[in-house]
Enzyme design. Structure first.
Site, PDB file in Angstrom:
ATOM      1  N   HIS A  18       1.774   7.227   1.288  1.00 47.88           N
ATOM      2  CA  HIS A  18       3.210   7.521   1.188  1.00 47.88           C
ATOM      3  C   HIS A  18       3.503   8.999   1.438  1.00 47.88           C
ATOM      4  CE1 HIS A  18       3.721   3.546  -1.231  1.00 47.88           C
ATOM      5  NE2 HIS A  18       3.767   3.359   0.078  1.00 47.88           N
ATOM      6  N   HIS A  41       4.551  -4.469   7.436  1.00 44.07           N
ATOM      7  CA  HIS A  41       4.091  -5.170   6.233  1.00 44.07           C
ATOM      8  C   HIS A  41       4.705  -4.431   5.046  1.00 44.07           C
ATOM      9  CE1 HIS A  41       1.168  -6.369   9.254  1.00 44.07           C
ATOM     10  NE2 HIS A  41       0.758  -7.349   8.467  1.00 44.07           N
ATOM     11  N   SER A  97       6.855   1.645   0.599  1.00 38.99           N
ATOM     12  CA  SER A  97       7.102   2.362   1.860  1.00 38.99           C
ATOM     13  C   SER A  97       8.521   2.147   2.423  1.00 38.99           C
ATOM     14  CB  SER A  97       6.044   1.984   2.909  1.00 38.99           C
ATOM     15  OG  SER A  97       5.960   0.579   3.066  1.00 38.99           O
ATOM     16  N   GLU A 115       8.595  -8.404   6.218  1.00 37.44           N
ATOM     17  CA  GLU A 115       7.723  -8.925   5.149  1.00 37.44           C
ATOM     18  C   GLU A 115       7.641 -10.433   5.312  1.00 37.44           C
ATOM     19  OE1 GLU A 115       5.696  -7.892   2.571  1.00 37.44           O
ATOM     20  OE2 GLU A 115       5.472 -10.041   2.215  1.00 37.44           O
ATOM     21  N   ASP A 140       6.679 -12.578  10.547  1.00 38.30           N
ATOM     22  CA  ASP A 140       5.327 -12.062  10.750  1.00 38.30           C
ATOM     23  C   ASP A 140       5.444 -10.672  11.382  1.00 38.30           C
ATOM     24  OD1 ASP A 140       2.304 -12.448  11.133  1.00 38.30           O
ATOM     25  OD2 ASP A 140       3.025 -11.885  13.123  1.00 38.30           O
ATOM     26  N   GLY A 141       4.865  -9.690  10.710  1.00 42.27           N
ATOM     27  CA  GLY A 141       5.044  -8.303  11.137  1.00 42.27           C
ATOM     28  C   GLY A 141       4.463  -8.001  12.506  1.00 42.27           C
ATOM     29  N   ASP A 161       0.627  -1.736   7.613  1.00 43.13           N
ATOM     30  CA  ASP A 161      -0.052  -1.636   6.308  1.00 43.13           C
ATOM     31  C   ASP A 161      -0.393  -3.040   5.799  1.00 43.13           C
ATOM     32  OD1 ASP A 161      -0.942  -0.789   3.832  1.00 43.13           O
ATOM     33  OD2 ASP A 161       1.065  -0.467   3.018  1.00 43.13           O
TER      34      ASP A 161
HETATM   35  C1  LIG Z   1      -0.252  -3.577   1.461  1.00 48.92           C
HETATM   36  S1  LIG Z   1       1.174  -4.505   1.185  1.00 48.92           S
HETATM   37  C2  LIG Z   1       2.465  -3.488   1.806  1.00 48.92           C
HETATM   38  C3  LIG Z   1       2.786  -2.291   0.993  1.00 48.92           C
HETATM   39  C4  LIG Z   1       3.912  -1.450   1.539  1.00 48.92           C
HETATM   40  N1  LIG Z   1       3.716  -1.152   2.957  1.00 48.92           N
HETATM   41  C5  LIG Z   1       4.035  -0.164   0.774  1.00 48.92           C
HETATM   42  O1  LIG Z   1       3.373   0.826   1.141  1.00 48.92           O
HETATM   43  O2  LIG Z   1       4.796  -0.119  -0.189  1.00 48.92           O
HETATM   44  C6  LIG Z   1       1.075  -5.733   2.445  1.00 48.92           C
HETATM   45  C7  LIG Z   1       2.266  -6.681   2.485  1.00 48.92           C
HETATM   46  O3  LIG Z   1       2.180  -7.432   3.700  1.00 48.92           O
HETATM   47  C8  LIG Z   1       2.662  -8.747   3.457  1.00 48.92           C
HETATM   48  N2  LIG Z   1       2.145  -9.571   4.574  1.00 48.92           N
HETATM   49  C9  LIG Z   1       0.975 -10.250   4.679  1.00 48.92           C
HETATM   50  N3  LIG Z   1       0.827 -10.754   5.925  1.00 48.92           N
HETATM   51  C10 LIG Z   1       1.934 -10.387   6.628  1.00 48.92           C
HETATM   52  C11 LIG Z   1       2.355 -10.557   7.969  1.00 48.92           C
HETATM   53  N4  LIG Z   1       1.602 -11.230   8.861  1.00 48.92           N
HETATM   54  N5  LIG Z   1       3.543 -10.038   8.358  1.00 48.92           N
HETATM   55  C12 LIG Z   1       4.309  -9.334   7.471  1.00 48.92           C
HETATM   56  N6  LIG Z   1       3.965  -9.138   6.185  1.00 48.92           N
HETATM   57  C13 LIG Z   1       2.775  -9.625   5.764  1.00 48.92           C
HETATM   58  C14 LIG Z   1       2.163  -9.073   2.079  1.00 48.92           C
HETATM   59  O4  LIG Z   1       2.947 -10.117   1.498  1.00 48.92           O
HETATM   60  C15 LIG Z   1       2.328  -7.713   1.376  1.00 48.92           C
HETATM   61  O5  LIG Z   1       3.583  -7.634   0.740  1.00 48.92           O
END
Ligand SMILES: C[S@@+](CC[C@H](N)C(=O)[O-])C[C@H]1O[C@@H](n2cnc3c(N)ncnc32)[C@H](O)[C@@H]1O
Length: 279
Positions: A18, A41, A97, A115, A140-141, A161
């Site tokens: 961050h 993500h 984030s 997300e 899907d990210g 992430d």
């Molecule tokens: C490490 S966390 C993110 C933390 C966030 N970036 C932060 O720094 O506050 C990963 C997130 O990705 C989500 N996720 C998992 N697979 C995903 C995908 N294919 N596309 C988007 N989000 C996804 C999970 O549900 C989770 O909330």
């Protein structure tokens, strides 16, 4: 999708990721031209550290809680801005984030926070609702990122992430990053990765670079020797802005002594290095 970031919010890896995010956003704010942020993500955007998940792991105790003695006014600019944002959330909450990015948008800037988990995405939508330039999308990210590039502003940051819970995550990340960079070669890309072993992390970085990146900067933190729990993590930055490495090094001097699990026996390290790719 079992991963919930609530278990890890505010840990040492979040702190470094961050602060890196804020360094880049402060750089983008230096010019008047609009910028776009895509957070592939995003998580839920705001974490209550009194919830069962963070209490169960206590990870924030080894991360953000260790910075309680640091005054924002005495810190390098990005660390100072990060500490102010965290403090504004109140002592018991920690910003993710997308909330950090949303707070640093100017009227001309845009944030798309993606997300995939429906419950996390629903909370994210509420958290970002007050921010005019920010939008949360349940998707899907990886797939959505490729569709969104290049952003109309032609300036911006992509944060990738992932949870790294699925087998094959490294591969899809490497493939998507290569495509994304082809579509938005001037973009700044910030990728978080866990370091279970240095050789596995180096192989991952090598794979990313082999996908067509000339060079990238890595910032890697180790708060303890390798163990079952996550004690090391890194961020890889493609097209880091001018001054990024210097500010991360200045920040590291303040963070490392505070984030070590056992400072007397194993001081924490934060290493900033250029990695060369195949081009
Ligand atoms: C490490 S966390 C993110 C933390 C966030 N970036 C932060 O720094 O506050 C990963 C997130 O990705 C989500 N996720 C998992 N697979 C995903 C995908 N294919 N596309 C988007 N989000 C996804 C999970 O549900 C989770 O909330």
């Amino acid at each position: 999708m079992n991963y919930r970031h609530g278990y890890h919010a505010g840990n040492f890896a979040d702190v470094v990721k961050h602060v890196a995010l804020v360094v880049i956003l402060q750089h983008l704010r230096k010019k008047d031209g609009a910028f776009s942020v895509i957070d592939t993500h995003a998580g839920r955007g705001l974490y209550d550290l009194r919830d069962a998940a963070p209490i169960a792991t206590g990870e924030a105790e080894g991360g953000i809680a260790r910075l309680a003695d640091l005054a924002a006014k005495d810190a390098p600019p990005a660390l100072g801005a990060y500490l102010r944002l965290v403090n504004e959330c109140g002592r018991q909450r920690y910003p993710g984030s997308p909330l950090i990015a949303a707070n640093l948008l100017r009227p001309q800037d845009r944030l798309t926070a993606i997300e995939k988990h429906p419950e996390e995405a629903a909370i994210l939508k509420e958290v970002l609702a007050p921010f005019r330039g920010a939008v949360a999308q349940e998707a899907d990210g990886y797939a959505r990122l490729v569709r969104l590039l290049p952003p109309p502003s032609r300036r911006g940051l992509i944060l990738i992430d992932p949870p790294f819970e699925a087998t094959g995550e490294f591969e899809i990340l490497a493939r998507t990053l290569a495509t994304a960079i082809r579509k938005f070669a001037t973009g700044i890309f910030l990728v978080w990765y866990p370091i279970k072993s240095q050789s596995a992390a180096d192989a991952f970085i090598g794979e990313l670079l082999a996908a067509g990146i000339a060079k990238a900067l890595t910032v890697e933190i180790a708060v303890a020797p390798p163990s079952e729990r996550l004690t090391r993590a890194g961020v890889l930055v493609v097209n880091p802005p001018y001054g990024f490495a210097a500010e991360m090094l200045a920040t590291a001097a303040l963070l490392a002594p505070r984030l070590a699990l056992d400072p007397a026996r194993n001081p924490a390290t934060i290493d900033v290095n250029w990695r060369a790719g195949s081009e």
